[in-house]
Design a protein around this motif. Structure first.
Motif, PDB file in Angstrom:
ATOM      1  N   GLU A   6       0.352  -1.191  -0.600  1.00 20.88           N
ATOM      2  CA  GLU A   6      -0.022  -0.025   0.065  1.00 20.88           C
ATOM      3  C   GLU A   6       0.947   1.048   0.221  1.00 20.88           C
ATOM      4  OE1 GLU A   6      -2.797   2.002   3.449  1.00 20.88           O
ATOM      5  OE2 GLU A   6      -3.548  -0.598   2.412  1.00 20.88           O
ATOM      6  N   ARG A   7       1.526   1.130   0.910  1.00 19.42           N
ATOM      7  CA  ARG A   7       2.469   2.175   1.003  1.00 19.42           C
ATOM      8  C   ARG A   7       4.231   2.392   0.047  1.00 19.42           C
ATOM      9  NH1 ARG A   7       3.510   2.777   7.160  1.00 19.42           N
ATOM     10  NH2 ARG A   7       1.268   4.094   7.193  1.00 19.42           N
ATOM     11  N   LYS A   8       4.025   1.088  -0.755  1.00 22.69           N
ATOM     12  CA  LYS A   8       4.514   1.000  -2.379  1.00 22.69           C
ATOM     13  C   LYS A   8       6.344   1.474  -2.014  1.00 22.69           C
ATOM     14  CE  LYS A   8       1.866   2.600  -6.526  1.00 22.69           C
ATOM     15  NZ  LYS A   8       0.109   2.560  -5.303  1.00 22.69           N
ATOM     16  N   ARG A   9       6.333   0.465  -0.967  1.00 18.42           N
ATOM     17  CA  ARG A   9       7.925   0.893  -0.514  1.00 18.42           C
ATOM     18  C   ARG A   9       8.568  -0.554   0.266  1.00 18.42           C
ATOM     19  NH1 ARG A   9       7.294   4.929   4.650  1.00 18.42           N
ATOM     20  NH2 ARG A   9       6.460   3.940   6.074  1.00 18.42           N
ATOM     21  N   THR A  10       9.862  -0.942   0.565  1.00 20.39           N
ATOM     22  CA  THR A  10      10.051  -2.089   0.807  1.00 20.39           C
ATOM     23  C   THR A  10      11.631  -1.315   1.959  1.00 20.39           C
ATOM     24  OG1 THR A  10      10.040  -3.125  -1.033  1.00 20.39           O
ATOM     25  CG2 THR A  10      11.646  -3.871   0.785  1.00 20.39           C
ATOM     26  N   ASP A  27      21.457  -3.371  10.122  1.00 23.06           N
ATOM     27  CA  ASP A  27      21.355  -1.686   8.849  1.00 23.06           C
ATOM     28  C   ASP A  27      20.646  -1.830   7.756  1.00 23.06           C
ATOM     29  OD1 ASP A  27      24.193  -1.073   7.095  1.00 23.06           O
ATOM     30  OD2 ASP A  27      24.348  -2.848   7.712  1.00 23.06           O
ATOM     31  N   LEU A  28      19.423  -0.543   8.204  1.00 26.07           N
ATOM     32  CA  LEU A  28      17.997  -0.178   7.734  1.00 26.07           C
ATOM     33  C   LEU A  28      17.592   0.531   6.582  1.00 26.07           C
ATOM     34  CD1 LEU A  28      16.665  -0.264  10.881  1.00 26.07           C
ATOM     35  CD2 LEU A  28      17.052  -2.447  10.121  1.00 26.07           C
ATOM     36  N   SER A  29      17.140  -0.138   5.856  1.00 26.89           N
ATOM     37  CA  SER A  29      16.981   0.553   4.186  1.00 26.89           C
ATOM     38  C   SER A  29      15.931   1.164   4.435  1.00 26.89           C
ATOM     39  CB  SER A  29      17.808   0.428   3.144  1.00 26.89           C
ATOM     40  OG  SER A  29      17.609  -1.027   3.077  1.00 26.89           O
ATOM     41  N   VAL A  30      15.256   1.798   3.187  1.00 26.19           N
ATOM     42  CA  VAL A  30      13.806   1.791   2.333  1.00 26.19           C
ATOM     43  C   VAL A  30      13.875   2.436   1.002  1.00 26.19           C
ATOM     44  CG1 VAL A  30      13.432   4.456   3.403  1.00 26.19           C
ATOM     45  CG2 VAL A  30      11.348   2.877   3.030  1.00 26.19           C
ATOM     46  N   VAL A  31      13.250   0.928   0.339  1.00 25.67           N
ATOM     47  CA  VAL A  31      13.514   1.901  -1.278  1.00 25.67           C
ATOM     48  C   VAL A  31      12.080   1.484  -1.626  1.00 25.67           C
ATOM     49  CG1 VAL A  31      16.115   0.954  -1.220  1.00 25.67           C
ATOM     50  CG2 VAL A  31      13.892  -0.877  -1.556  1.00 25.67           C
ATOM     51  N   PRO A  32      11.604   1.897  -3.163  1.00 26.90           N
ATOM     52  CA  PRO A  32      10.548   2.798  -3.434  1.00 26.90           C
ATOM     53  C   PRO A  32       9.974   0.933  -3.553  1.00 26.90           C
ATOM     54  CG  PRO A  32      11.884   4.258  -3.797  1.00 26.90           C
ATOM     55  CD  PRO A  32      12.474   3.838  -3.494  1.00 26.90           C
ATOM     56  N   SER A  33       9.197   0.978  -3.741  1.00 24.93           N
ATOM     57  CA  SER A  33       8.718  -0.394  -4.627  1.00 24.93           C
ATOM     58  C   SER A  33       6.993  -0.417  -5.408  1.00 24.93           C
ATOM     59  CB  SER A  33       8.898  -1.718  -3.820  1.00 24.93           C
ATOM     60  OG  SER A  33       7.674  -2.089  -2.470  1.00 24.93           O
ATOM     61  N   THR A  34       6.736  -1.590  -6.328  1.00 26.13           N
ATOM     62  CA  THR A  34       5.691  -1.657  -6.785  1.00 26.13           C
ATOM     63  C   THR A  34       4.899  -1.944  -5.821  1.00 26.13           C
ATOM     64  OG1 THR A  34       6.544  -3.221  -8.266  1.00 26.13           O
ATOM     65  CG2 THR A  34       6.536  -0.858  -9.408  1.00 26.13           C
TER      66      THR A  34
END
Length: 304
Positions: free
Chosen positions: A233-237, A297-304
């Motif tokens: 829903e938030r289009k993120r991973t 290590d924490l990251s956030v990337v846009p996803s579909t």
């Protein structure tokens, strides 16, 4: 540009403030506009925001911010134990002790030289701690916010005792999610796990991704160092990478348990998911003078 100039510019990303109880907090910022906030109470990261100011960690609206209570949310540090064992309180004592800013940290081979926004914190065993856990230790925590918004926590625990000691550990990370029914966790396929809802019985994960429709409280054993939370829903991973931490704890209390927790709103379980880098099943043993390092290590990337 001289080296000292570079240092000065880097420290501009670090600000010390106080919370409403007068407890020191450290705010880290990068040039892009990401931020992280760390409380000296518990050495706990309470906030991690992306460049758009969106909060990536969950903190309960009913969280209690007055010591000696640990704050429900962010990233509590569970040491020297995770869970309930022996005479220690659940999840150990590190998360409700006052830490100090370490002005003279030893060199850190594991931090990229271009990371300027970071803080070093220190917890030493007090007389009080030694009564309940008779082992002298030094615990150094570095929290870094990278230029790309990645959040890294590096814990270095040293045995300053004359005899060995063992501990378990977790970065008990509360992630903010759109809806627990809409997210899935990838990277746990085929792993064995201990199910805390079934007397720590051992099962094998059958699904190719973990989805949620009821309470979950599991320790996945010897997991790979890369696990992802996909929030459709938030289009993120949300990416979780770890070193020195063999296990992954996955926890959501669901509706019934949430109602029994004074510091969690009845419906808030829908907006949170804990996925922790941890060392639970096989405790870590340090000989005198030995040091252990556990990195997240924490990251956030846009996803579909």
């Amino acid at each position: 540009m001289s080296h000292s100039g570079a240092e000065k510019e880097g420290k501009a990303g670090v600000e010390v403030t106080k919370d409403r109880n007068g407890v020191d907090q450290v705010v880290l910022r990068n040039k892009r506009g990401d931020s992280a906030r760390v409380s000296l109470y518990g050495g706990q990261v309470l906030s991690w925001k992306n460049e758009r100011g969106e909060e990536l960690l969950f903190t309960s609206s009913k969280a209690i911010f007055s010591p000696p209570k640990a704050v429900r949310g962010g990233i509590p540090i569970c040491f020297p134990q995770f869970g309930n064992r022996g005479t220690l309180e659940q999840h150990g004592f590190a998360r409700n002790k006052m830490w100090v800013i370490d002005d003279n940290p030893p060199p850190h081979p594991s931090t990229d030289s271009n990371v300027k926004s970071y803080i070093d914190l220190l917890l030493k065993s007090s007389e009080e701690d030694l009564k309940i856990w008779p082992h002298s230790f030094g615990f150094r925590l570095r929290v870094c916010l990278a230029a790309d918004g990645h959040l890294t926590l590096i814990s270095r625990i040293r045995n300053v005792n004359s005899k060995p000691f063992s501990f378990s550990f977790a970065y008990h990370t509360y992630f903010s999610i759109s809806d627990i029914s809409e997210v899935r966790v990838e990277g746990l396929e085929t792993l064995d796990y201990l199910d805390n809802l079934h007397n720590k019985e051992r099962f094998t994960e059958q699904g190719d991704a973990l989805t949620f429709e009821s309470e979950v409280d599991r320790v996945y054993l010897d997991s790979s160092n890369k696990v992802d939370i996909l929030d459709h829903e938030r289009k993120r991973t949300l990416g979780i990478r770890k070193e020195g931490l063999p296990d992954i704890v996955v926890w959501n209390p669901w509706e019934k348990k949430s109602k029994t927790m004074v510091d969690l709103g009845d419906e808030e379980y829908k907006q949170m998911l804990c996925v922790d880098g941890a060392a639970v099943e096989k405790p870590i043993t340090l000989k005198p003078g030995e040091e252990w390092t556990g990195r997240l290590d924490l990251s956030v990337v846009p996803s579909t």
